[in-house]
Design an enzyme around this catalytic site. Structure first.
Site, PDB file in Angstrom:
ATOM      1  N   GLY A 126     -12.494   1.267   3.645  1.00 43.59           N
ATOM      2  CA  GLY A 126     -11.458   0.355   3.003  1.00 43.59           C
ATOM      3  C   GLY A 126     -10.431   0.998   2.179  1.00 43.59           C
ATOM      4  O   GLY A 126     -10.511   2.567   1.857  1.00 43.59           O
ATOM      5  N   HIS A 127      -9.465   0.525   1.711  1.00 40.84           N
ATOM      6  CA  HIS A 127      -8.479   1.215   0.841  1.00 40.84           C
ATOM      7  C   HIS A 127      -9.031   1.818  -0.498  1.00 40.84           C
ATOM      8  O   HIS A 127     -10.067   1.394  -0.966  1.00 40.84           O
ATOM      9  CB  HIS A 127      -7.379   0.584   0.616  1.00 40.84           C
ATOM     10  N   ASN A 128      -8.253   2.979  -0.781  1.00 38.85           N
ATOM     11  CA  ASN A 128      -8.615   3.694  -2.130  1.00 38.85           C
ATOM     12  C   ASN A 128     -10.005   4.430  -2.167  1.00 38.85           C
ATOM     13  O   ASN A 128     -10.364   4.792  -3.095  1.00 38.85           O
ATOM     14  CB  ASN A 128      -8.567   2.577  -3.028  1.00 38.85           C
ATOM     15  N   HIS A 142       0.764  -1.270   0.208  1.00 43.57           N
ATOM     16  CA  HIS A 142       0.017  -0.017   0.087  1.00 43.57           C
ATOM     17  C   HIS A 142       0.772   1.131   0.002  1.00 43.57           C
ATOM     18  O   HIS A 142       1.594   1.501   0.940  1.00 43.57           O
ATOM     19  CB  HIS A 142      -0.716  -0.039   1.113  1.00 43.57           C
ATOM     20  N   SER A 192     -12.041   0.941  -2.597  1.00 47.80           N
ATOM     21  CA  SER A 192     -12.116   1.567  -3.922  1.00 47.80           C
ATOM     22  C   SER A 192     -13.439   1.970  -4.291  1.00 47.80           C
ATOM     23  O   SER A 192     -13.857   2.192  -5.616  1.00 47.80           O
ATOM     24  CB  SER A 192     -11.687   0.557  -4.965  1.00 47.80           C
TER      25      SER A 192
END
Lengths: 336, 336, 336
Positions: free
Chosen positions: A237-239, A196, A257
């Protein structure tokens, strides 16, 4: 703090019906307020409490002014006006610059004299802390983190390296921002961790709730725009990208995302799947699962209200019976 | 770190179509990558971005190689190959042994010189820390905890007494492992706490997400097997056993004494009731409630996708109307 | 600790069928117990394990006594009796008063010599800590917090200013009590924060789970009554009141200003909307959404049990098809 009603009317641009020299020193609930207190009334359904109030002044809408037995401060948005007055009467404690015992600040971190570093807080190398920031007890600020002026970390907060936050942000106890996300590539013998490399950029006036977690980007930065408020126990969550002035209630999970528009209202415990686009002005009611992108504005739901357990079991059985009938008639109905 | 494509092809066993002397120094997204960067393409739906990429090299499957305008690294599993290369180009920072200011290490704890103990971290009596472990700022390692080599606690992690973890485990910020579970025996005047005498055993390569909680066993140990990945905000009740290489997405709650098989995939916000057996290879889609044991492999669901709120309210009303009709016709249909 | 069966029978008021001089030194599971261990059997479905047990003694109900091959301790509530005996055999470690390295205690805080302040714990000005309290490593006790005798904060707990807790309370790792709630007044240019002037009052014998969050009151105090047990990852919004001996399982979210009665049982991952009244003795099964006030006592549900994903998709489609039919026939049926 004590203010006169006249001062309040002038400062917040409200019409005063009553004695401008009358002073109030705090706020209280409509029903419980006594003399010297200011309160508010947000709707006709509280008319009876209004008539009986013993407060010194009430913030309310014009249509309730005639029912107010005491001084009235009239506003088109009484709740917001009340909140501003309440903050003036009960201001956040001012930040006194300095370093408490046990604080560990890396020599290369930039911490201005106006900022406070609480007991046992840790600030990593190269971090840049704004004026009048408050880094509470046991908080951890990672390497190179940038915090805008007047931001506050309450207690036990972790901001990982790569987090850049704006002004007047509030991070409540136990919040974690900038974790690696849940990115793993399946392989024959298990999973391979995906690095990441992105960070998290937060705008001004963002509030991150207690024990809420916001993951970083895999390659580009995750973004939490100006004025976003995340309640407690939220997982982002990520992004992800969350647009300005969107509010997210407690226990919500937003998968990686996904992009949420601005001025959305996401109800408690909502789940949002990954890689979705939620438009501006979308309202998702509590306990809803979002599996597709949603155009905005609009209101979306999928939560089932609780009923008596025995009735609920019958309802569940009936839906499945419908299904079974459908399957029997499948060839004819051609519906599968 | 910089590597040539030839080095990458050899090290990861990939076919290279392109110049082996070309060097890359990092990864980037397919659309955003520029020269000197490596990227990946996982499917034909990204063919247009692939054709336009300005990256120096792309990891992809054979069937996309002909569409790649730059150097191609061919793999049957491009995402896993990409992840491995990305980790090589962007390695985790190496752990430098030592003790930071404010670290409190019990005299009887065993901490090798290669391990790092961060600022204000606490290590209890008799703990045994492996080589090259990293105990981040404000983490708490309880009495007698055992940590395998190369494991990392990021920040504010709590491992209670009775936790034994394998090698290369990652505990993200705010994770709590080894709490007493929610065990209370109802009695006439309230509840009696049930002692929790078991610990938690974790295998190698386990990842525990930020603010995730894993309870201990009441009598025997709870078990998190090799390669298990728990995302953020997950709750694992007492006495659970989770099989190897199972992944659990964010906000999942697993009630006490349930056993999850190996290589399962549990979607976000899933709830799993207590005392269940979930077989190997089970997939549970997000926002599903699991109330019965599930044989594996198989895919299970019970989440309702969001629709417009007005339509949703009608759908809810209709299910209940069905129920009401069924009750009226109960004697005849004999279905209750 | 070692006790004879005679001592146990007398101390806990149980009938002993067996040798009063026989000693046990710990508890174990019915199936795994060996000599010297005490175990329990809660129902006829465990009759086979009971017949095969190698424990020295079994706590059980009268109707199973005849099937017990070893010494029996007979109780009308075997699980509660077992829990009390187990606590006697495996007592919580006694609290040794004192201050560990790195503890930062404000000069005006009152901490009796019998209380322990762990490594890197922080106690704010004017806090009043009861006798034999244990403030674990990295905990933060805010200004003026009051903790009753024998309460324990395990690790990384935050109690904000305004928290007043009773005796024998247990705060597990990462718990946060007394955060400002999610109160924002919408205004033309975003949201205005509503000050939170109330605190949180907790009774005696309250347990707050790991990483659980309990918000304070906006004006009046939030209240968690005697004997309430909150599991891990629970979120309690501002102004809530939870009645005595109510238990709340993991991952539950209770929205602001709701009141829960006494002796309720709230299942895992339940969501409760704001401003509701839940009566005494209400049971809400796991994964239920509560949108209306519920009279008590009673059992309420709205969770859909998982089934095979393909069947589930058909069931979802069918409910919506019903809805579509209804809309076509709307004029005639008049049901909308």
């Amino acid at each position: 703090m004590t203010m006169t009603l006249g001062e309040i009317a002038v400062r917040f641009g409200l019409e005063l019906i009553g004695d401008p020299g009358l002073a109030v020193d705090g706020v209280a609930a409509l029903a419980g307020a006594g003399p010297g207190k200011l309160t508010f009334c947000t709707g006709a359904k509280y008319r009876r409490e209004l008539a009986a109030t013993r407060a010194s002044a009430v913030v309310l809408a014009r249509e309730l002014a005639a029912d107010c037995p005491v001084a009235a401060l009239v506003s088109p948005n009484p709740y917001a006006a009340y909140a501003r007055i309440a903050l003036a009467l009960h201001p956040l404690p001012a930040v006194t610059g300095g370093r408490a015992p046990g604080a560990v600040v890396a020599p290369t971190a930039q911490v201005p004299p106006s900022a406070w570093v609480g007991p046992n807080a840790v600030i990593g190398a190269g971090a840049v802390i704004g004026e009048r920031c408050s880094i509470g007890p046991n908080c951890v600020v990672g390497e190179g983190v940038v915090l805008g002026d007047d931001s506050r970390l309450l207690a036990g907060v972790t901001l990982h390296a790569g987090v850049v936050a704006g002004r007047r942000c509030m991070f409540k106890a136990g919040a974690v921002v900038g974790s690696d996300g849940f990115g793993f590539a399946p392989d024959t013998d298990g999973y391979v961790k995906v690095p990441h490399l992105g960070g998290v950029r937060l705008g001004d006036d963002v509030e991150i709730g207690a024990n809420t977690t916001v993951d970083r980007g895999t390659i580009d930065d995750a973004v939490i725009a100006d004025g976003v408020k995340l309640d407690n126990q939220v997982q982002v969550g990520h992004n992800c990208r969350i647009g300005a002035h969107t509010v997210v209630a407690g226990c919500v999970g937003i998968s990686g995302s996904s992009t949420i528009g601005s001025r959305c209202m996401i109800g408690g415990a909502v789940g949002i799947a990954g890689h979705l686009e939620i438009g501006d002005g979308v309202v998702v009611t509590g306990y809803t699962l979002v599996t597709h992108s949603l155009p905005g504005p609009g209101v979306y739901s999928s939560g089932w209200p609780a009923i008596e357990a025995a009735r609920w079991r019958r309802a569940v059985a009936r839906l499945h019976r419908l299904d079974a009938r459908g399957r029997g008639a499948k060839g004819r109905q051609g519906d599968e």
